[in-house]
Scaffold this motif. Structure first.
Motif, PDB file in Angstrom:
ATOM      1  N   ASP A  38       0.905  -1.089   0.059  1.00  0.00           N
ATOM      2  CA  ASP A  38      -0.044   0.006  -0.086  1.00  0.00           C
ATOM      3  C   ASP A  38       0.997   1.183  -0.063  1.00  0.00           C
ATOM      4  O   ASP A  38       2.050   1.243   0.750  1.00  0.00           O
ATOM      5  CB  ASP A  38      -0.918  -0.099   1.151  1.00  0.00           C
ATOM      6  CG  ASP A  38      -2.033   0.974   1.100  1.00  0.00           C
ATOM      7  OD1 ASP A  38      -3.019   0.608   0.969  1.00  0.00           O
ATOM      8  OD2 ASP A  38      -1.804   2.259   1.537  1.00  0.00           O
ATOM      9  N   TYR A  39       0.369   2.389  -0.480  1.00  0.00           N
ATOM     10  CA  TYR A  39       1.046   3.678  -0.642  1.00  0.00           C
ATOM     11  C   TYR A  39       1.413   4.024   0.995  1.00  0.00           C
ATOM     12  O   TYR A  39       2.489   4.684   1.208  1.00  0.00           O
ATOM     13  CB  TYR A  39       0.352   4.667  -1.268  1.00  0.00           C
ATOM     14  CG  TYR A  39       0.834   6.179  -1.275  1.00  0.00           C
ATOM     15  CD1 TYR A  39       1.703   6.465  -2.195  1.00  0.00           C
ATOM     16  CD2 TYR A  39       0.257   6.937  -0.640  1.00  0.00           C
ATOM     17  CE1 TYR A  39       2.274   7.739  -2.017  1.00  0.00           C
ATOM     18  CE2 TYR A  39       0.765   8.268  -0.449  1.00  0.00           C
ATOM     19  CZ  TYR A  39       1.765   8.685  -1.144  1.00  0.00           C
ATOM     20  OH  TYR A  39       2.294  10.070  -0.992  1.00  0.00           O
ATOM     21  N   HIS A  40       0.654   3.788   1.546  1.00  0.00           N
ATOM     22  CA  HIS A  40       0.634   4.430   3.281  1.00  0.00           C
ATOM     23  C   HIS A  40       1.304   3.043   3.900  1.00  0.00           C
ATOM     24  O   HIS A  40       0.932   1.872   3.828  1.00  0.00           O
ATOM     25  CB  HIS A  40      -0.727   4.907   3.837  1.00  0.00           C
ATOM     26  CG  HIS A  40      -1.080   5.731   3.133  1.00  0.00           C
ATOM     27  ND1 HIS A  40      -2.241   5.605   2.061  1.00  0.00           N
ATOM     28  CD2 HIS A  40      -1.055   7.153   3.013  1.00  0.00           C
ATOM     29  CE1 HIS A  40      -2.661   6.711   1.376  1.00  0.00           C
ATOM     30  NE2 HIS A  40      -1.970   7.666   2.177  1.00  0.00           N
TER      31      HIS A  40
ATOM     32  N   LEU B  33       7.949  11.130  -2.611  1.00  0.00           N
ATOM     33  CA  LEU B  33       6.677  11.405  -3.208  1.00  0.00           C
ATOM     34  C   LEU B  33       7.356  11.470  -4.685  1.00  0.00           C
ATOM     35  O   LEU B  33       8.704  11.939  -5.120  1.00  0.00           O
ATOM     36  CB  LEU B  33       6.272  12.640  -2.817  1.00  0.00           C
ATOM     37  CG  LEU B  33       5.782  12.952  -1.296  1.00  0.00           C
ATOM     38  CD1 LEU B  33       5.153  14.028  -1.137  1.00  0.00           C
ATOM     39  CD2 LEU B  33       5.142  11.706  -0.835  1.00  0.00           C
ATOM     40  N   GLY B  34       6.351  10.797  -5.484  1.00  0.00           N
ATOM     41  CA  GLY B  34       6.529  10.869  -7.154  1.00  0.00           C
ATOM     42  C   GLY B  34       7.414   9.689  -7.534  1.00  0.00           C
ATOM     43  O   GLY B  34       7.481   9.626  -8.856  1.00  0.00           O
ATOM     44  N   THR B  35       7.774   8.835  -6.564  1.00  0.00           N
ATOM     45  CA  THR B  35       8.253   7.332  -7.116  1.00  0.00           C
ATOM     46  C   THR B  35       7.251   6.601  -8.105  1.00  0.00           C
ATOM     47  O   THR B  35       6.408   6.475  -8.255  1.00  0.00           O
ATOM     48  CB  THR B  35       8.233   6.652  -5.894  1.00  0.00           C
ATOM     49  OG1 THR B  35       9.354   7.019  -4.751  1.00  0.00           O
ATOM     50  CG2 THR B  35       8.732   4.872  -6.395  1.00  0.00           C
ATOM     51  N   ASP B  36       8.150   6.251  -9.173  1.00  0.00           N
ATOM     52  CA  ASP B  36       7.603   5.836 -10.168  1.00  0.00           C
ATOM     53  C   ASP B  36       8.254   4.213 -10.213  1.00  0.00           C
ATOM     54  O   ASP B  36       8.865   3.867  -9.297  1.00  0.00           O
ATOM     55  CB  ASP B  36       7.838   6.385 -11.413  1.00  0.00           C
ATOM     56  CG  ASP B  36       9.611   6.560 -11.803  1.00  0.00           C
ATOM     57  OD1 ASP B  36      10.112   5.740 -10.969  1.00  0.00           O
ATOM     58  OD2 ASP B  36       9.987   7.058 -12.796  1.00  0.00           O
TER      59      ASP B  36
ATOM     60  N   ASP C 141      -3.156   2.129  -3.918  1.00  0.00           N
ATOM     61  CA  ASP C 141      -3.231   3.595  -3.973  1.00  0.00           C
ATOM     62  C   ASP C 141      -1.900   4.300  -4.420  1.00  0.00           C
ATOM     63  O   ASP C 141      -1.584   5.352  -4.311  1.00  0.00           O
ATOM     64  CB  ASP C 141      -3.402   4.086  -2.841  1.00  0.00           C
ATOM     65  CG  ASP C 141      -2.892   3.634  -1.413  1.00  0.00           C
ATOM     66  OD1 ASP C 141      -2.294   2.280  -1.782  1.00  0.00           O
ATOM     67  OD2 ASP C 141      -3.418   3.836  -0.499  1.00  0.00           O
ATOM     68  N   CYS C 142      -0.750   3.403  -5.027  1.00  0.00           N
ATOM     69  CA  CYS C 142       0.420   3.829  -5.683  1.00  0.00           C
ATOM     70  C   CYS C 142       0.075   4.294  -6.882  1.00  0.00           C
ATOM     71  O   CYS C 142       1.317   4.800  -7.516  1.00  0.00           O
ATOM     72  CB  CYS C 142       1.521   2.569  -5.738  1.00  0.00           C
ATOM     73  SG  CYS C 142       2.151   2.328  -3.911  1.00  0.00           S
ATOM     74  N   PHE C 143      -1.027   4.236  -7.224  1.00  0.00           N
ATOM     75  CA  PHE C 143      -1.564   4.386  -8.903  1.00  0.00           C
ATOM     76  C   PHE C 143      -1.279   5.851  -8.839  1.00  0.00           C
ATOM     77  O   PHE C 143      -1.656   6.937  -8.179  1.00  0.00           O
ATOM     78  CB  PHE C 143      -2.930   4.229  -8.915  1.00  0.00           C
ATOM     79  CG  PHE C 143      -3.555   4.360 -10.193  1.00  0.00           C
ATOM     80  CD1 PHE C 143      -2.811   3.897 -11.573  1.00  0.00           C
ATOM     81  CD2 PHE C 143      -4.516   4.825 -10.432  1.00  0.00           C
ATOM     82  CE1 PHE C 143      -3.085   4.037 -12.742  1.00  0.00           C
ATOM     83  CE2 PHE C 143      -5.160   5.152 -11.879  1.00  0.00           C
ATOM     84  CZ  PHE C 143      -4.468   4.806 -13.040  1.00  0.00           C
TER      85      PHE C 143
ATOM     86  N   PHE D 156       2.367   8.670  -5.718  1.00  0.00           N
ATOM     87  CA  PHE D 156       3.248   7.826  -6.345  1.00  0.00           C
ATOM     88  C   PHE D 156       2.789   7.947  -7.782  1.00  0.00           C
ATOM     89  O   PHE D 156       2.025   8.415  -8.409  1.00  0.00           O
ATOM     90  CB  PHE D 156       3.268   6.461  -5.915  1.00  0.00           C
ATOM     91  CG  PHE D 156       4.278   6.278  -4.741  1.00  0.00           C
ATOM     92  CD1 PHE D 156       4.952   7.158  -4.396  1.00  0.00           C
ATOM     93  CD2 PHE D 156       4.493   5.034  -4.096  1.00  0.00           C
ATOM     94  CE1 PHE D 156       5.726   7.087  -3.182  1.00  0.00           C
ATOM     95  CE2 PHE D 156       5.269   4.709  -3.262  1.00  0.00           C
ATOM     96  CZ  PHE D 156       5.860   5.952  -2.616  1.00  0.00           C
ATOM     97  N   GLY D 157       3.789   7.343  -8.925  1.00  0.00           N
ATOM     98  CA  GLY D 157       3.577   7.414 -10.081  1.00  0.00           C
ATOM     99  C   GLY D 157       3.326   5.977 -11.035  1.00  0.00           C
ATOM    100  O   GLY D 157       3.595   5.661 -11.975  1.00  0.00           O
ATOM    101  N   LEU D 158       2.720   5.024 -10.339  1.00  0.00           N
ATOM    102  CA  LEU D 158       3.022   3.434 -10.809  1.00  0.00           C
ATOM    103  C   LEU D 158       1.497   3.631 -12.052  1.00  0.00           C
ATOM    104  O   LEU D 158       0.543   4.258 -11.509  1.00  0.00           O
ATOM    105  CB  LEU D 158       2.409   2.485  -9.958  1.00  0.00           C
ATOM    106  CG  LEU D 158       3.871   1.809  -9.365  1.00  0.00           C
ATOM    107  CD1 LEU D 158       4.610   2.964  -8.598  1.00  0.00           C
ATOM    108  CD2 LEU D 158       3.421   0.678  -8.280  1.00  0.00           C
TER     109      LEU D 158
END
Length: 343
Positions: A196-198, A252-255, A285-287, A295-297
Motif C-alpha cells: 500500500d502507498y501508506h 513522493l513521485g516514486t515511479d 493507491d500507488c497508482f 506515487f506514479g505507478l
C-alpha cells in the motif's frame, strides 16, 4: 484464483471524512469493493465465494477484548447519547495524559480507541469490519487447505488498525488476523508484504517483537506522508523480533523503476526468511491518479508487481487494502492478481 467477498462489507457507508482541515466526501466508500468484484467477474479470475463466520476468537488473537467490545457496542452507546450522525473523535490521550482509566463517555472512548480524526464510524461499521475479517480468514483457510493463492476482497481495509485502535479507514486488521490464523493452524513462518502507498503501521506494531511473522512494507516516506509516526527505515523490530521488520520509505513521485528496486529487496528478504505463506496487503493507491496519494505507478506496473510476486513460487494470500481511484481500481487490482497467476 478464488476470491472471497461478502456484501455485508458494504454496510459501512461513510458519507464524510476530515481531510486537509475540511469535512469532505468520504473516499473509502462501498463502491470500491463493488468495482473490484465486477472486474474479478468480468475477467473471469475464478470462483467468488462467500465467507464463513469465524466468530470472535481469531480476532482476539490480534485485537484486545476491550477494543472489540468498543467496536461491537459503539453504535448503541452513540445513539444512547443522543447522537445520530457519523462519529468522529476529537480528543486523545497523548503524551502527559492518561489512557487509563477507560472513559465512560462515548466521546472519551472514541479518543481512547482511535489514532486519527479522519475515520468515521457509523451504524454498520462493526458489522462490515467483522465481515471483512471473516473474508480474510476464509481466504486464509483456502491457503491452509492447499490453494496456491487466494484473494480476500476486504472492505473496509485493515492495515492501519492496531491491537487496540482504529484509524486510516481501518477497524480490524484483516492481514494480521489472517497471518495469525495461519500461524495458529500450522504455518511456522508467515510473511506480510505491505505494498500500500501508506505504511501499514497497525500490522507492524502487532508483530514488531515477534520472529515468526516477517513484516515488510514499501510505502511513501512517513516524514511527509500519513501515518507520519511509523514506517521509518530504522524500524527493524524489537526484542525477539529484532530483524524481522523492514521498511522501504520512498519519496513522493516514486515511479516503477525506483519502486521495483525496493520490491526486489523485499523479495530477497522473503527468500532469506523462507515463509510458508506470504500475506500481501494489497493497496492500489500507488497508482498515478490516486486522489490521496503521490506515487506514479501505472496500470501496467501493477501487472509487473503481480508477476514479480508470482515468481517467488510461494503460497500467497492477497488482502485488499487501499486504493481510491475508483475508475481504475478494479483494473489495477486484477492486473496484480493476473500477473501473479502468470508470473
Amino acid at each position: 484464483m478464488k476470491t472471497v467477498f461478502s456484501p455485508v462489507q458494504l454496510a459501512h457507508r461513510p458519507q464524510r471524512e476530515i481531510a486537509d482541515g475540511e469535512l469532505v466526501p468520504a473516499v473509502e466508500i462501498p463502491s470500491r469493493a463493488e468495482i473490484v468484484l465486477d472486474e474479478v467477474k468480468r475477467r473471469r479470475l475464478g470462483d467468488v465465494l462467500s465467507p464463513d463466520a469465524f466468530g470472535r476468537a481469531p480476532l482476539e488473537r490480534v485485537h484486545t477484548p476491550a477494543y472489540l467490545d468498543f467496536l461491537d457496542g459503539f453504535w448503541n452507546r452513540w445513539t444512547a447519547a443522543g447522537r445520530s450522525g457519523e462519529a468522529f473523535p476529537y480528543v486523545w490521550p497523548v503524551r502527559g495524559l492518561r489512557a487509563d482509566p477507560v472513559p465512560e463517555s462515548v466521546d472519551g472512548l472514541l479518543g481512547r480507541y482511535s489514532f486519527d480524526a479522519g475515520t468515521p464510524l457509523g451504524a454498520g461499521t462493526a458489522e462490515a469490519a467483522r465481515a471483512s475479517a471473516d473474508t480474510a480468514l476464509t481466504a486464509a483457510r483456502l491457503i491452509r487447505d492447499g490453494a496456491g493463492s487466494a484473494f480476500a476482497l476486504c472492505r473496509p481495509p485493515g492495515h492501519h488498525a492496531g491491537a487496540d485502535y482504529y484509524g486510516g479507514y481501518c477497524f480490524l486488521n484483516n492481514a494480521a488476523i489472517a497471518a495469525q490464523w495461519l500461524r495458529d493452524h500450522g504455518a511456522a513462518r508467515v510473511a506480510v508484504l505491505d505494498v500500500d502507498y501508506h505504511h501499514g503501521n497497525g500490522t507492524q506494531a502487532i508483530f514488531y517483537d515477534r520472529p515468526d511473522v516477517l513484516f515488510l512494507s514499501i510505502h511513501a516516506d512517513p516524514r511527509v506522508e500519513y501515518p507520519f509516526f511509523l514506517g521509518h527505515a530504522e524500524e527493524a523490530g524489537a526484542k525477539a523480533g529484532t530483524g524481522y521488520t523492514r521498511n522501504w520509505p520512498l519519496p513522493l513521485g516514486t515511479d516503477w523503476p525506483a519502486y521495483a528496486r525496493a520490491l526486489e529487496e523485499a523479495c530477497r528478504w522473503l527468500g532469506v526468511f523462507s515463509p510458508e505463506v506470504v500475506v500481501v496487503s494489497l493497496g492500489l493507491d500507488c497508482f498515478e491518479r490516486d486522489p490521496i496519494s503521490k506515487f506514479g505507478l501505472t496500470g501496467d506496473d501493477f501487472l509487473r508487481l503481480g508477476q514479480r510476486l508470482g515468481r517467488l513460487g510461494l503460497p500467497t494470500l492477497f488482502v485488499l487494502e487501499g486504493g481510491y481511484a475508483v475508475d481504475a481500481l478494479g483494473r489495477n487490482c486484477v492486473n496484480v492478481l493476473e500477473g501473479f497467476a502468470g508470473g
